[in-house]
Design an enzyme around this catalytic site. Sequence first.
Site, PDB file in Angstrom:
ATOM      1  N   LYS A   1      -1.680  20.153 -41.170  1.00  0.00           N
ATOM      2  CA  LYS A   1      -2.153  19.786 -39.783  1.00  0.00           C
ATOM      3  C   LYS A   1      -3.500  20.233 -39.626  1.00  0.00           C
ATOM      4  O   LYS A   1      -4.346  19.456 -39.203  1.00  0.00           O
ATOM      5  CB  LYS A   1      -1.178  20.621 -38.671  1.00  0.00           C
ATOM      6  CG  LYS A   1      -1.539  20.284 -37.326  1.00  0.00           C
ATOM      7  CD  LYS A   1      -0.598  20.977 -36.317  1.00  0.00           C
ATOM      8  CE  LYS A   1      -1.105  21.080 -34.843  1.00  0.00           C
ATOM      9  NZ  LYS A   1      -1.300  22.341 -34.486  1.00  0.00           N
TER      10      LYS A   1
ATOM     11  N   ILE B   1     -13.923  30.071 -40.625  1.00  0.00           N
ATOM     12  CA  ILE B   1     -12.550  30.017 -40.699  1.00  0.00           C
ATOM     13  C   ILE B   1     -11.502  29.337 -39.363  1.00  0.00           C
ATOM     14  O   ILE B   1     -10.486  29.106 -39.431  1.00  0.00           O
ATOM     15  CB  ILE B   1     -11.882  31.456 -41.037  1.00  0.00           C
ATOM     16  CG1 ILE B   1     -12.582  32.458 -40.036  1.00  0.00           C
ATOM     17  CG2 ILE B   1     -12.048  31.739 -42.299  1.00  0.00           C
ATOM     18  CD1 ILE B   1     -11.442  32.956 -39.194  1.00  0.00           C
ATOM     19  N   HIS B   2     -12.532  28.851 -38.407  1.00  0.00           N
ATOM     20  CA  HIS B   2     -12.109  28.101 -37.325  1.00  0.00           C
ATOM     21  C   HIS B   2     -12.959  27.201 -36.581  1.00  0.00           C
ATOM     22  O   HIS B   2     -14.292  27.522 -36.918  1.00  0.00           O
ATOM     23  CB  HIS B   2     -11.765  29.443 -36.050  1.00  0.00           C
ATOM     24  CG  HIS B   2     -11.107  28.948 -35.081  1.00  0.00           C
ATOM     25  ND1 HIS B   2     -11.669  28.454 -33.881  1.00  0.00           N
ATOM     26  CD2 HIS B   2      -9.785  29.397 -34.659  1.00  0.00           C
ATOM     27  CE1 HIS B   2     -10.671  28.065 -32.886  1.00  0.00           C
ATOM     28  NE2 HIS B   2      -9.483  28.725 -33.508  1.00  0.00           N
TER      29      HIS B   2
ATOM     30  N   ASP C   1     -13.779  40.953 -49.022  1.00  0.00           N
ATOM     31  CA  ASP C   1     -13.309  41.144 -50.496  1.00  0.00           C
ATOM     32  C   ASP C   1     -14.258  42.321 -51.076  1.00  0.00           C
ATOM     33  O   ASP C   1     -13.734  43.179 -51.641  1.00  0.00           O
ATOM     34  CB  ASP C   1     -13.122  39.986 -51.402  1.00  0.00           C
ATOM     35  CG  ASP C   1     -11.871  39.206 -51.321  1.00  0.00           C
ATOM     36  OD1 ASP C   1     -10.808  39.870 -51.317  1.00  0.00           O
ATOM     37  OD2 ASP C   1     -12.018  38.168 -50.683  1.00  0.00           O
TER      38      ASP C   1
ATOM     39  N   TYR D   1     -12.698  26.754 -44.349  1.00  0.00           N
ATOM     40  CA  TYR D   1     -11.367  26.791 -44.926  1.00  0.00           C
ATOM     41  C   TYR D   1     -10.320  26.468 -43.975  1.00  0.00           C
ATOM     42  O   TYR D   1     -10.492  26.827 -42.916  1.00  0.00           O
ATOM     43  CB  TYR D   1     -11.302  28.568 -45.411  1.00  0.00           C
ATOM     44  CG  TYR D   1     -11.976  29.023 -46.268  1.00  0.00           C
ATOM     45  CD1 TYR D   1     -12.062  28.583 -47.729  1.00  0.00           C
ATOM     46  CD2 TYR D   1     -13.284  29.690 -45.980  1.00  0.00           C
ATOM     47  CE1 TYR D   1     -13.009  29.123 -48.811  1.00  0.00           C
ATOM     48  CE2 TYR D   1     -14.321  30.132 -46.828  1.00  0.00           C
ATOM     49  CZ  TYR D   1     -14.006  29.830 -48.280  1.00  0.00           C
ATOM     50  OH  TYR D   1     -15.016  30.684 -49.102  1.00  0.00           O
TER      51      TYR D   1
ATOM     52  N   ARG E   1     -10.323  25.179 -53.164  1.00  0.00           N
ATOM     53  CA  ARG E   1     -10.381  26.594 -53.764  1.00  0.00           C
ATOM     54  C   ARG E   1      -9.252  26.858 -54.561  1.00  0.00           C
ATOM     55  O   ARG E   1      -8.089  26.832 -54.047  1.00  0.00           O
ATOM     56  CB  ARG E   1     -10.724  27.698 -52.669  1.00  0.00           C
ATOM     57  CG  ARG E   1     -10.866  29.090 -53.275  1.00  0.00           C
ATOM     58  CD  ARG E   1     -11.619  29.938 -52.536  1.00  0.00           C
ATOM     59  NE  ARG E   1     -10.614  30.642 -51.345  1.00  0.00           N
ATOM     60  CZ  ARG E   1     -10.833  31.473 -50.486  1.00  0.00           C
ATOM     61  NH1 ARG E   1     -12.108  32.164 -50.565  1.00  0.00           N
ATOM     62  NH2 ARG E   1     -10.043  32.046 -49.970  1.00  0.00           N
TER      63      ARG E   1
ATOM     64  N   LYS F   1      -6.942  17.880 -39.294  1.00  0.00           N
ATOM     65  CA  LYS F   1      -7.879  18.235 -37.967  1.00  0.00           C
ATOM     66  C   LYS F   1      -9.247  18.252 -38.503  1.00  0.00           C
ATOM     67  O   LYS F   1     -10.151  18.011 -37.884  1.00  0.00           O
ATOM     68  CB  LYS F   1      -7.404  19.495 -37.418  1.00  0.00           C
ATOM     69  CG  LYS F   1      -7.417  19.442 -35.693  1.00  0.00           C
ATOM     70  CD  LYS F   1      -6.840  20.323 -35.100  1.00  0.00           C
ATOM     71  CE  LYS F   1      -7.549  20.691 -33.629  1.00  0.00           C
ATOM     72  NZ  LYS F   1      -6.773  19.864 -32.654  1.00  0.00           N
TER      73      LYS F   1
ATOM     74  N   ASP G   1     -51.814  31.470 -45.843  1.00  0.00           N
ATOM     75  CA  ASP G   1     -52.103  31.190 -47.398  1.00  0.00           C
ATOM     76  C   ASP G   1     -50.827  30.508 -48.033  1.00  0.00           C
ATOM     77  O   ASP G   1     -50.130  30.232 -47.621  1.00  0.00           O
ATOM     78  CB  ASP G   1     -52.875  32.331 -47.999  1.00  0.00           C
ATOM     79  CG  ASP G   1     -51.897  33.473 -48.322  1.00  0.00           C
ATOM     80  OD1 ASP G   1     -50.668  33.471 -47.857  1.00  0.00           O
ATOM     81  OD2 ASP G   1     -52.237  34.536 -49.177  1.00  0.00           O
TER      82      ASP G   1
HETATM   83  N1  COA Z   1      -9.030  24.274 -39.971  1.00  0.00           N
HETATM   84  C1  COA Z   1      -8.991  23.341 -39.285  1.00  0.00           C
HETATM   85  N2  COA Z   1      -8.073  23.362 -37.856  1.00  0.00           N
HETATM   86  C2  COA Z   1      -7.855  24.611 -37.540  1.00  0.00           C
HETATM   87  C3  COA Z   1      -8.353  25.805 -38.116  1.00  0.00           C
HETATM   88  C4  COA Z   1      -9.013  25.769 -39.502  1.00  0.00           C
HETATM   89  N3  COA Z   1      -9.507  26.665 -40.421  1.00  0.00           N
HETATM   90  N4  COA Z   1      -7.909  26.989 -37.439  1.00  0.00           N
HETATM   91  C5  COA Z   1      -7.549  26.448 -36.358  1.00  0.00           C
HETATM   92  N5  COA Z   1      -7.588  25.234 -36.374  1.00  0.00           N
HETATM   93  C6  COA Z   1      -6.669  24.367 -35.193  1.00  0.00           C
HETATM   94  C7  COA Z   1      -5.353  24.831 -34.881  1.00  0.00           C
HETATM   95  O1  COA Z   1      -4.463  24.110 -35.747  1.00  0.00           O
HETATM   96  C8  COA Z   1      -5.289  24.403 -33.622  1.00  0.00           C
HETATM   97  O2  COA Z   1      -5.159  23.250 -33.450  1.00  0.00           O
HETATM   98  P1  COA Z   1      -4.115  22.301 -32.279  1.00  0.00           P
HETATM   99  O3  COA Z   1      -4.842  22.604 -31.068  1.00  0.00           O
HETATM  100  O4  COA Z   1      -3.995  20.778 -32.667  1.00  0.00           O
HETATM  101  O5  COA Z   1      -2.958  23.096 -32.309  1.00  0.00           O
HETATM  102  C9  COA Z   1      -6.741  24.499 -33.275  1.00  0.00           C
HETATM  103  O6  COA Z   1      -7.730  24.659 -34.370  1.00  0.00           O
HETATM  104  C10 COA Z   1      -6.993  25.996 -32.320  1.00  0.00           C
HETATM  105  O7  COA Z   1      -6.495  27.070 -33.169  1.00  0.00           O
HETATM  106  P2  COA Z   1      -6.393  28.462 -32.583  1.00  0.00           P
HETATM  107  O8  COA Z   1      -5.028  28.172 -31.716  1.00  0.00           O
HETATM  108  O9  COA Z   1      -7.324  28.946 -31.922  1.00  0.00           O
HETATM  109  O10 COA Z   1      -6.046  29.168 -33.820  1.00  0.00           O
HETATM  110  P3  COA Z   1      -4.750  29.742 -34.761  1.00  0.00           P
HETATM  111  O11 COA Z   1      -4.116  30.905 -33.990  1.00  0.00           O
HETATM  112  O12 COA Z   1      -3.968  28.597 -34.791  1.00  0.00           O
HETATM  113  O13 COA Z   1      -5.280  30.068 -36.103  1.00  0.00           O
HETATM  114  C11 COA Z   1      -6.200  31.336 -37.842  1.00  0.00           C
HETATM  115  C12 COA Z   1      -6.225  31.201 -36.443  1.00  0.00           C
HETATM  116  C13 COA Z   1      -7.166  32.552 -38.207  1.00  0.00           C
HETATM  117  C14 COA Z   1      -4.976  31.523 -38.529  1.00  0.00           C
HETATM  118  C15 COA Z   1      -6.766  29.807 -38.287  1.00  0.00           C
HETATM  119  O14 COA Z   1      -7.926  29.710 -37.639  1.00  0.00           O
HETATM  120  C16 COA Z   1      -6.903  29.920 -39.786  1.00  0.00           C
HETATM  121  O15 COA Z   1      -5.623  29.560 -40.651  1.00  0.00           O
HETATM  122  N6  COA Z   1      -7.923  30.019 -40.452  1.00  0.00           N
HETATM  123  C17 COA Z   1      -8.292  29.705 -42.027  1.00  0.00           C
HETATM  124  C18 COA Z   1      -7.816  30.966 -42.693  1.00  0.00           C
HETATM  125  C19 COA Z   1      -8.164  30.654 -44.270  1.00  0.00           C
HETATM  126  O16 COA Z   1      -8.014  29.688 -44.672  1.00  0.00           O
HETATM  127  N7  COA Z   1      -8.342  32.045 -44.865  1.00  0.00           N
HETATM  128  C20 COA Z   1      -8.996  31.864 -46.170  1.00  0.00           C
HETATM  129  C21 COA Z   1     -10.262  31.754 -46.468  1.00  0.00           C
HETATM  130  S1  COA Z   1     -11.347  33.259 -45.984  1.00  0.00           S
HETATM  131 MG    MG Z   2     -11.612  36.217 -50.295  1.00  0.00          MG
END
Ligand code: COA
Ligand code: MG
Length: 289
Positions: A16, A221-222, A155, A9, A66, A20, A269
């Site tokens: 951005k 999520i990461h 949730d 997600y 979503r 990525k 089996d």
């Molecule tokens: N998708 C794509 N790229 C992501 C990402 C994701 N879910 N999460 C982090 N990245 C990217 C960042 O933009 C960053 O890129 P950069 O190096 O070019 O700047 C790199 O990966 C490293 O990220 P990091 O600094 O470790 O994390 P963060 O503090 O920027 O973000 C979160 C942390 C949790 C806010 C982020 O991971 C996120 O938004 N996750 C998804 C949340 C979501 O969609 N929730 C709803 C569904 S459960």
């Molecule tokens: Mg949820």
Amino acid sequence: MHPRRALLYMPGDDWKKINKSITFGVDSICMDMEDGTALSRKAEARETIARALQELDFGKSEKLARINAVGSGFESLDLQAVLPYHPDGIVIPKVESREQVEWASAIIEQAELEYGWPINSIRILIGIETAAGIMNLREIASHPRLDALIFGGEDFAANIGAVRTPEAWELFYARSATVTAAGMYGLQAIDIVTIDFKNLEIVRAEAEFGARMGFVGKQVIHPAQVEPAQLAFTPSDEAIAHAKRIVETFETSQQAGAGAYALDGKMIDMPLLKNAQKVLDRARAAGKA
Ligand code: COA
Ligand code: MG
């Protein structure tokens, strides 16, 4: 069915992160208009996702969007914003009744007809993450446009008033119910998010546990969680070799007139053969074996 060992997600208004996400080789990319997007940014999320669907090359990654829950008031605009650009699937969160899936499926079918796309080419994946979702799974999961049941642990815990623990026993019944319903209808079951994204040991252990329960993938999520999740839901070389041996020896045993036989000191089996075939199916889906 598209393999969904990891479903990543990102907030739908975050160009951005979307841009990525296509570089990670992740099975599924889910651009989120629901809880990952602030209430004040829903319109930006719709526009950004529509643009991504038009401009970006997702390669082998599946493109999912979503929407907000049916009944939230956002759901119609969310769907209308992305359907013209043919996402591979729509993820509907917090589904609690079959009617909610029917509502979305009818609108998707209108778009398929309007644009001349094959009927059912846009799949639905649903979030089961409330008590009502679990209790009504039997009816909900029977919808023919469904590919996957996605169990939302955070949730669900909030909905029933459970405290989330690392062992996740508070979720065990609901996770089992999800895998069971998925088995009944031939759907994929996709497991909980690990919110502690800095700790890769936790995501690995949780993914391996989910795989043993019968889930075929995990929500992530990461970017750092993608590889451990995809690995945990890909059968190991040893598991594949063992499954192949069961398939081969089973055939020989049948021809010799024995339904059950011994292999390395263990009884084999029919159920063990079926399980071995599932392992090989998953290996093939992951491009192995
Ligand atoms: N998708 C794509 N790229 C992501 C990402 C994701 N879910 N999460 C982090 N990245 C990217 C960042 O933009 C960053 O890129 P950069 O190096 O070019 O700047 C790199 O990966 C490293 O990220 P990091 O600094 O470790 O994390 P963060 O503090 O920027 O973000 C979160 C942390 C949790 C806010 C982020 O991971 C996120 O938004 N996750 C998804 C949340 C979501 O969609 N929730 C709803 C569904 S459960
Ligand atoms: Mg949820």
